[in-house]
Write an enzyme that holds these catalytic residues in place. Structure first.
Site, PDB file in Angstrom:
ATOM      1  N   LYS A 152      -2.055  -1.509  -3.847  1.00  0.00           N
ATOM      2  CA  LYS A 152      -2.914  -0.323  -3.829  1.00  0.00           C
ATOM      3  C   LYS A 152      -2.049   0.924  -3.899  1.00  0.00           C
ATOM      4  O   LYS A 152      -1.101   1.038  -3.114  1.00  0.00           O
ATOM      5  CB  LYS A 152      -3.749  -0.324  -2.538  1.00  0.00           C
ATOM      6  CG  LYS A 152      -4.710   0.840  -2.416  1.00  0.00           C
ATOM      7  CD  LYS A 152      -5.464   0.788  -1.094  1.00  0.00           C
ATOM      8  CE  LYS A 152      -6.402   1.987  -0.976  1.00  0.00           C
ATOM      9  NZ  LYS A 152      -7.114   2.021   0.323  1.00  0.00           N
ATOM     10  N   TYR A 209     -15.029   0.717  -7.691  1.00  0.00           N
ATOM     11  CA  TYR A 209     -16.321   1.370  -7.491  1.00  0.00           C
ATOM     12  C   TYR A 209     -17.205   1.209  -8.723  1.00  0.00           C
ATOM     13  O   TYR A 209     -18.385   1.557  -8.679  1.00  0.00           O
ATOM     14  CB  TYR A 209     -16.104   2.844  -7.164  1.00  0.00           C
ATOM     15  CG  TYR A 209     -15.282   3.037  -5.903  1.00  0.00           C
ATOM     16  CD1 TYR A 209     -15.858   2.923  -4.647  1.00  0.00           C
ATOM     17  CD2 TYR A 209     -13.900   3.276  -5.971  1.00  0.00           C
ATOM     18  CE1 TYR A 209     -15.097   3.054  -3.492  1.00  0.00           C
ATOM     19  CE2 TYR A 209     -13.145   3.413  -4.823  1.00  0.00           C
ATOM     20  CZ  TYR A 209     -13.737   3.298  -3.592  1.00  0.00           C
ATOM     21  OH  TYR A 209     -12.983   3.419  -2.456  1.00  0.00           O
ATOM     22  N   GLU A 225       7.980  -6.678   1.482  1.00  0.00           N
ATOM     23  CA  GLU A 225       6.780  -6.555   2.310  1.00  0.00           C
ATOM     24  C   GLU A 225       5.842  -7.746   2.073  1.00  0.00           C
ATOM     25  O   GLU A 225       5.293  -8.327   3.020  1.00  0.00           O
ATOM     26  CB  GLU A 225       6.039  -5.249   1.970  1.00  0.00           C
ATOM     27  CG  GLU A 225       6.697  -3.986   2.460  1.00  0.00           C
ATOM     28  CD  GLU A 225       6.361  -3.674   3.920  1.00  0.00           C
ATOM     29  OE1 GLU A 225       5.794  -4.535   4.611  1.00  0.00           O
ATOM     30  OE2 GLU A 225       6.675  -2.551   4.354  1.00  0.00           O
ATOM     31  N   LYS A 263       0.861  -1.183   0.000  1.00  0.00           N
ATOM     32  CA  LYS A 263       0.000   0.000   0.000  1.00  0.00           C
ATOM     33  C   LYS A 263       0.896   1.231   0.000  1.00  0.00           C
ATOM     34  O   LYS A 263       1.651   1.470   0.941  1.00  0.00           O
ATOM     35  CB  LYS A 263      -0.917   0.004   1.217  1.00  0.00           C
ATOM     36  CG  LYS A 263      -1.873   1.192   1.233  1.00  0.00           C
ATOM     37  CD  LYS A 263      -2.822   1.119   2.413  1.00  0.00           C
ATOM     38  CE  LYS A 263      -3.793   2.290   2.417  1.00  0.00           C
ATOM     39  NZ  LYS A 263      -4.739   2.217   3.554  1.00  0.00           N
TER      40      LYS A 263
END
Length: 334
Positions: free
Chosen positions: A258, A323, A243, A203
């Site tokens: 993201k 979305y 990560e 992220k």
């Protein structure tokens, strides 16, 4: 006539692109409703439907209306929704205690959704920014620095409260070191052995999140502060691989990249290097740009959305939070 390409004219790459049927036969990637996850915002109250000005077409719903929306999502065949609560200002605090309130908005929403739609996947966000009075994803010290280990203790409580409410997937998006292992250990200890963890492993500290922070009401709390000390530097990709490796070792079932479109290279590296279920988030800023351009008549909205999501698939995404999920599911039925 002399040709520099020794394979030409025996090989003409355009032959397979000449007809629709042959283009379909050679298509390498496809987008289906099974790839979609719909992010939804839930707010307190009854019969409340609030537009998000920076995200035209996206709204906050009170739980009663959220259930009606979820019914439509379920009917369209979208496999899962990602739930984001909007916390009233009077319930925000420095210690984010509302995050793990068993009767909190997120927890009540999960219980209601699972009762009404037991087969619809429910993903819950595990992070403290909707609940902190300062807008950071964790607890802070006197200098405003986010304290890693103390934050993990709260995140574990939050994750357990979601699992106990019936969440199918816990999605830590906070980027604290070691939180995946702590959450996995706590879930196992409480016999939530089939609760999945979707780790927001890569992220980035992105400027594409602005409309989302408006949607959950954390932008005002954050003010001019930033999240550079825990979210990733957009300049780095090797760090993302590290990560992700650590989160997988700690017990993550899936990983998230993201934002999505500006980080397709990261998605590709993750899929090639680890071969694990890889998700991407077409974030609020990406949505807002496409929507604004389409409202102004500068882009063909449907064509651009479908192309952008196909790019996620081509890069290696197994699932996409967008979305546009509801619209895409409807378009795919046409």
């Amino acid at each position: 006539m002399t040709y520099n390409n020794i394979n030409f004219p025996h090989t003409r790459m355009r032959r397979m692109r000449y007809n629709d049927f042959s283009r379909r036969l050679m298509r390498e990637n496809r987008l289906s409703v099974d790839d979609l996850i719909y992010p939804m915002f839930v707010t307190e109250g009854t019969n409340r439907q609030e537009p998000i000005l920076s995200m035209p077409g996206v709204e906050r719903f009170s739980l009663d209306l959220l259930l009606a929306q979820a019914d439509e999502i379920n009917t369209l065949g979208i496999p899962a929704i990602a739930l984001f609560p909007v916390t009233p200002a009077n319930k925000k605090s420095a210690d984010a205690a509302e995050a793990y309130n068993p009767d909190g908005l997120a927890q009540r929403s999960v219980r209601a959704l699972k009762k009404a739609f037991p087969d619809l996947g429910i993903i819950t966000d595990v992070a403290l920014d909707p609940f902190t009075s300062h807008g950071q994803d964790g607890l802070i010290d006197q200098d405003g620095y986010v304290i890693n280990d103390a934050t993990i203790e709260v995140l574990v409580k939050q994750a357990l409260s979601h699992a106990e409410a019936g969440a199918d997937i816990i999605a830590p998006s906070d980027m604290m070191d070691g939180r995946i292992g702590a959450i996995r250990q706590a879930l196992e200890a409480q016999n939530h052995i089939n609760t999945l963890i979707l780790a927001y492993s890569a992220k980035y500290a992105s400027s594409f999140y602005g409309p989302f922070r408006d949607a959950v009401g954390s932008a005002g709390n954050l003010g001019k502060s930033n999240k550079y000390s825990y979210q990733m530097d957009p300049a780095n990709s090797d760090e993302a691989m590290r990560e992700i490796q650590l989160d997988l070792q700690e017990g993550a079932d899936m990983v998230m990249v993201k934002p999505g479109m500006p980080y397709l290279d990261i998605i590709r590296r993750v899929k090639e290097q680890y071969g694990v279920p890889t998700f991407a988030y077409q974030v609020s800023g990406e949505y807002a740009m496409i929507k604004a351009a389409s409202i102004n008549g500068w882009l063909d909205e449907k064509a651009v959305v479908m192309e952008s999501l196909l790019a996620f698939k081509r890069a290696g995404s197994d699932g996409i939070l967008t979305y546009y999920a509801k619209s895409v599911a409807q378009w795919l039925q046409e």
